[in-house]
Design a protein around this motif. Structure first.
Motif, PDB file in Angstrom:
ATOM      1  N   VAL A 141     -12.760 -24.397  10.841  1.00 24.87           N
ATOM      2  CA  VAL A 141     -12.277 -23.966   9.528  1.00 24.87           C
ATOM      3  C   VAL A 141     -12.435 -22.457   9.379  1.00 24.87           C
ATOM      4  N   MET A 142     -13.540 -21.936   9.887  1.00 27.83           N
ATOM      5  CA  MET A 142     -13.782 -20.498   9.807  1.00 27.83           C
ATOM      6  C   MET A 142     -12.687 -19.704  10.509  1.00 27.83           C
ATOM      7  N   LEU A 143     -12.257 -20.166  11.678  1.00 27.76           N
ATOM      8  CA  LEU A 143     -11.219 -19.444  12.422  1.00 27.76           C
ATOM      9  C   LEU A 143      -9.903 -19.407  11.652  1.00 27.76           C
ATOM     10  N   LEU A 144      -9.510 -20.542  11.049  1.00 31.82           N
ATOM     11  CA  LEU A 144      -8.263 -20.566  10.290  1.00 31.82           C
ATOM     12  C   LEU A 144      -8.331 -19.642   9.080  1.00 31.82           C
ATOM     13  N   VAL A 145      -9.441 -19.709   8.339  1.00 35.75           N
ATOM     14  CA  VAL A 145      -9.575 -18.862   7.154  1.00 35.75           C
ATOM     15  C   VAL A 145      -9.676 -17.399   7.547  1.00 35.75           C
ATOM     16  N   LEU A 146     -10.380 -17.123   8.635  1.00 36.14           N
ATOM     17  CA  LEU A 146     -10.531 -15.744   9.088  1.00 36.14           C
ATOM     18  C   LEU A 146      -9.188 -15.137   9.484  1.00 36.14           C
ATOM     19  N   ALA A 147      -8.298 -15.956  10.043  1.00 36.90           N
ATOM     20  CA  ALA A 147      -6.961 -15.468  10.387  1.00 36.90           C
ATOM     21  C   ALA A 147      -6.199 -15.031   9.142  1.00 36.90           C
ATOM     22  N   GLY A 148      -6.413 -15.737   8.026  1.00 37.31           N
ATOM     23  CA  GLY A 148      -5.770 -15.328   6.780  1.00 37.31           C
ATOM     24  C   GLY A 148      -6.420 -14.106   6.162  1.00 37.31           C
ATOM     25  N   LEU A 149      -7.742 -14.004   6.280  1.00 40.00           N
ATOM     26  CA  LEU A 149      -8.446 -12.874   5.671  1.00 40.00           C
ATOM     27  C   LEU A 149      -8.088 -11.549   6.334  1.00 40.00           C
ATOM     28  N   VAL A 150      -7.988 -11.554   7.665  1.00 40.40           N
ATOM     29  CA  VAL A 150      -7.686 -10.295   8.364  1.00 40.40           C
ATOM     30  C   VAL A 150      -6.233  -9.865   8.172  1.00 40.40           C
ATOM     31  N   SER A 151      -5.386 -10.765   7.665  1.00 38.44           N
ATOM     32  CA  SER A 151      -3.977 -10.415   7.443  1.00 38.44           C
ATOM     33  C   SER A 151      -3.718  -9.824   6.059  1.00 38.44           C
ATOM     34  N   VAL A 152      -4.736  -9.789   5.208  1.00 35.11           N
ATOM     35  CA  VAL A 152      -4.557  -9.214   3.869  1.00 35.11           C
ATOM     36  C   VAL A 152      -4.428  -7.697   3.989  1.00 35.11           C
ATOM     37  N   PRO A 153      -3.360  -7.107   3.460  1.00 33.86           N
ATOM     38  CA  PRO A 153      -3.208  -5.642   3.545  1.00 33.86           C
ATOM     39  C   PRO A 153      -4.346  -4.918   2.829  1.00 33.86           C
ATOM     40  N   LYS A 154      -4.886  -3.902   3.452  1.00 31.66           N
ATOM     41  CA  LYS A 154      -6.021  -3.181   2.885  1.00 31.66           C
ATOM     42  C   LYS A 154      -5.631  -2.375   1.659  1.00 31.66           C
ATOM     43  N   TYR A 155      -4.348  -1.976   1.582  1.00 35.92           N
ATOM     44  CA  TYR A 155      -3.958  -1.152   0.441  1.00 35.92           C
ATOM     45  C   TYR A 155      -4.028  -1.921  -0.870  1.00 35.92           C
ATOM     46  N   LEU A 156      -3.961  -3.265  -0.787  1.00 34.65           N
ATOM     47  CA  LEU A 156      -4.107  -4.050  -2.015  1.00 34.65           C
ATOM     48  C   LEU A 156      -5.524  -3.944  -2.567  1.00 34.65           C
ATOM     49  N   TYR A 157      -6.511  -3.994  -1.676  1.00 33.48           N
ATOM     50  CA  TYR A 157      -7.891  -3.824  -2.125  1.00 33.48           C
ATOM     51  C   TYR A 157      -8.130  -2.400  -2.635  1.00 33.48           C
ATOM     52  N   GLU A 158      -7.508  -1.411  -1.978  1.00 34.90           N
ATOM     53  CA  GLU A 158      -7.681  -0.034  -2.432  1.00 34.90           C
ATOM     54  C   GLU A 158      -7.087   0.162  -3.818  1.00 34.90           C
ATOM     55  N   ALA A 159      -5.909  -0.428  -4.050  1.00 37.52           N
ATOM     56  CA  ALA A 159      -5.301  -0.328  -5.381  1.00 37.52           C
ATOM     57  C   ALA A 159      -6.144  -1.046  -6.428  1.00 37.52           C
ATOM     58  N   ALA A 160      -6.716  -2.197  -6.063  1.00 35.65           N
ATOM     59  CA  ALA A 160      -7.574  -2.924  -6.996  1.00 35.65           C
ATOM     60  C   ALA A 160      -8.844  -2.145  -7.302  1.00 35.65           C
ATOM     61  N   ALA A 161      -9.385  -1.437  -6.295  1.00 40.47           N
ATOM     62  CA  ALA A 161     -10.587  -0.634  -6.530  1.00 40.47           C
ATOM     63  C   ALA A 161     -10.291   0.538  -7.459  1.00 40.47           C
ATOM     64  N   ILE A 162      -9.107   1.140  -7.317  1.00 39.15           N
ATOM     65  CA  ILE A 162      -8.730   2.233  -8.205  1.00 39.15           C
ATOM     66  C   ILE A 162      -8.615   1.743  -9.643  1.00 39.15           C
ATOM     67  N   ASP A 163      -8.048   0.539  -9.815  1.00 38.36           N
ATOM     68  CA  ASP A 163      -7.896  -0.036 -11.157  1.00 38.36           C
ATOM     69  C   ASP A 163      -9.174  -0.692 -11.669  1.00 38.36           C
ATOM     70  N   ARG A 164     -10.260  -0.641 -10.867  1.00 40.78           N
ATOM     71  CA  ARG A 164     -11.552  -1.204 -11.250  1.00 40.78           C
ATOM     72  C   ARG A 164     -11.452  -2.708 -11.566  1.00 40.78           C
ATOM     73  N   VAL A 165     -10.749  -3.409 -10.691  1.00 36.65           N
ATOM     74  CA  VAL A 165     -10.616  -4.848 -10.833  1.00 36.65           C
ATOM     75  C   VAL A 165     -11.913  -5.509 -10.366  1.00 36.65           C
ATOM     76  N   SER A 166     -12.354  -6.529 -11.066  1.00 34.78           N
ATOM     77  CA  SER A 166     -13.602  -7.203 -10.702  1.00 34.78           C
ATOM     78  C   SER A 166     -13.463  -7.910  -9.358  1.00 34.78           C
ATOM     79  N   ALA A 167     -14.625  -8.205  -8.738  1.00 38.36           N
ATOM     80  CA  ALA A 167     -14.623  -8.858  -7.421  1.00 38.36           C
ATOM     81  C   ALA A 167     -13.969 -10.233  -7.493  1.00 38.36           C
ATOM     82  N   TRP A 168     -14.253 -10.990  -8.536  1.00 37.58           N
ATOM     83  CA  TRP A 168     -13.644 -12.307  -8.673  1.00 37.58           C
ATOM     84  C   TRP A 168     -12.129 -12.210  -8.822  1.00 37.58           C
TER      85      TRP A 168
END
Length: 355
Positions: free
Chosen positions: A234-261
């Motif tokens: 299960v970890m391998l399948l989920v990890l394949a999805g996690l590494v495919s998330v574009p990093k710029y989405l997290y950067e944009a969320a950090a700029i907008d101060r979006v909560s972790a949840w």
């Protein structure tokens, strides 16, 4: 169908030709059905096999004459698939409608009696129902444990930290072991005399600790062993999805101060949702076949009998081949229902995304 179409197709059925596959199928059905009903099993087996070979030869000749070379190229693979998969399925399905025991030479047609015997209150039915209930319990517990542990491991290994590569190899090791090796390992691990678990509990609480002495302990031991072995999948399948998330989405969320949840629910989860459902489907199907760990750890004792282990006992130990075939097709029906439910949920999610 119009009269003209009937006139065109009917003569083709009656023409005796090596490439007339319609006539070959008709002859095969007309010969096979009486052979199965009237002839001895050994003779009817070869008669049906000859009819299958006749139909296959007609298809090959038809494809050669019409130059369907693509079909000829995949014909060997289809033949192997039929011999190794489709034919055993059809043979066991037919066997489930007969009264047959592998240690006897007599066989007779009983219709749906084996299925009613499995699903109603006859002879071994209480054991079958209890095994089905235990199987459902193990499916819920083992799959839940694997999904939770695998998801948490994937979230941990999605981040970079020292010794990450070596720890990842260590975590993946249980999945590479055979089930027998894992079962023997946990047999010693749970041993009340010199097992590690018993030693730790005895040093803290005092007295001898026997995990497998009760149903709750036996179930917990089996669930822990199965989760230890298959959570990395299960970890391998989920990890394949996690590494495919574009990093710029997290950067944009950090700029907008979006909560972790909020970041997890709106960015991470949509990328791993399909893989989580796929892992859930695969592990649920495998959990229905849970028998090896039960055999190695408890041998069905303390009310831990599963339907797969019950099938092994009925078909192999008691030589009730037809009843075992009926149980296997009941299991197949349940797996098909679960698979269709998964496909329905996946298709509904895709329609929502498109709209």
């Amino acid at each position: 169908m119009s009269v003209t179409q009937i006139a065109r197709t009917s003569p083709a059925l009656l023409v005796v030709s090596p490439d007339n596959w319609r006539l070959a199928i008709a002859v095969g059905l007309l010969v096979s059905a009486p052979a199965v009903a009237a002839l001895p099993p050994g003779t009817s087996f070869w008669v049906v096999g000859a009819m299958v070979a006749l139909v296959a030869a007609a298809f090959v000749v038809n494809a050669w004459r019409r130059r369907y070379y693509g079909g000829l190229l995949v014909a060997p693979a289809i033949a192997v698939l039929f011999v190794m998969n489709i034919f055993p399925l059809l043979w066991s399905l037919g066997l489930s409608f007969f009264a047959y025991q592998s240690n006897l030479q007599s066989i007779r047609f009983v219709g749906l009696y084996n299925y009613t015997k499995v699903l109603t209150n006859e002879i071994a039915a209480p054991d079958n129902w209890n095994a089905l209930v235990n199987t459902g319990m193990f499916v819920v517990l083992t799959v839940s444990a694997q999904m939770i542990v695998g998801f948490l491991l994937a979230m941990m290994f999605a981040k970079e930290f020292p010794l990450r590569r070596y720890l990842l190899i260590l975590v993946l090791t249980p999945m590479m072991l055979s089930v027998v090796a894992a079962g023997v390992f946990f047999t010693y691990y749970y041993d009340p005399t010199f097992g590690i678990l018993s030693y730790v509990v005895n040093s803290i609480a005092g007295g001898q600790f026997i995990l497998m002495s009760s149903k709750a302990g036996a179930v917990a031991g089996i669930v822990f062993a199965d989760a230890w072995m298959w959570s990395p999948f299960v970890m391998l399948l989920v990890l394949a999805g996690l590494v495919s998330v574009p990093k710029y989405l997290y950067e944009a969320a950090a700029i907008d101060r979006v909560s972790a949840w909020r970041r997890f629910w709106c960015i991470t989860f949509p990328y791993i949702r399909g893989l989580l459902m796929l892992a859930l489907l695969f592990r649920t199907i495998e959990a229905f076949k849970l028998a090896d760990l039960v055999i190695l750890l408890t041998k069905g004792g303390n009310d831990t009998m599963t339907i797969s282990y019950q099938l092994i006992r009925i078909a192999n130990e008691q030589n009730k081949t037809s009843e075992g075939a009926a149980i296997s097709y009941v299991m197949l029906f349940m797996v098909i229902v679960l698979t269709n439910l998964y496909l329905y949920l996946a298709n509904r999610r895709n329609r929502r995304v498109e709209t």
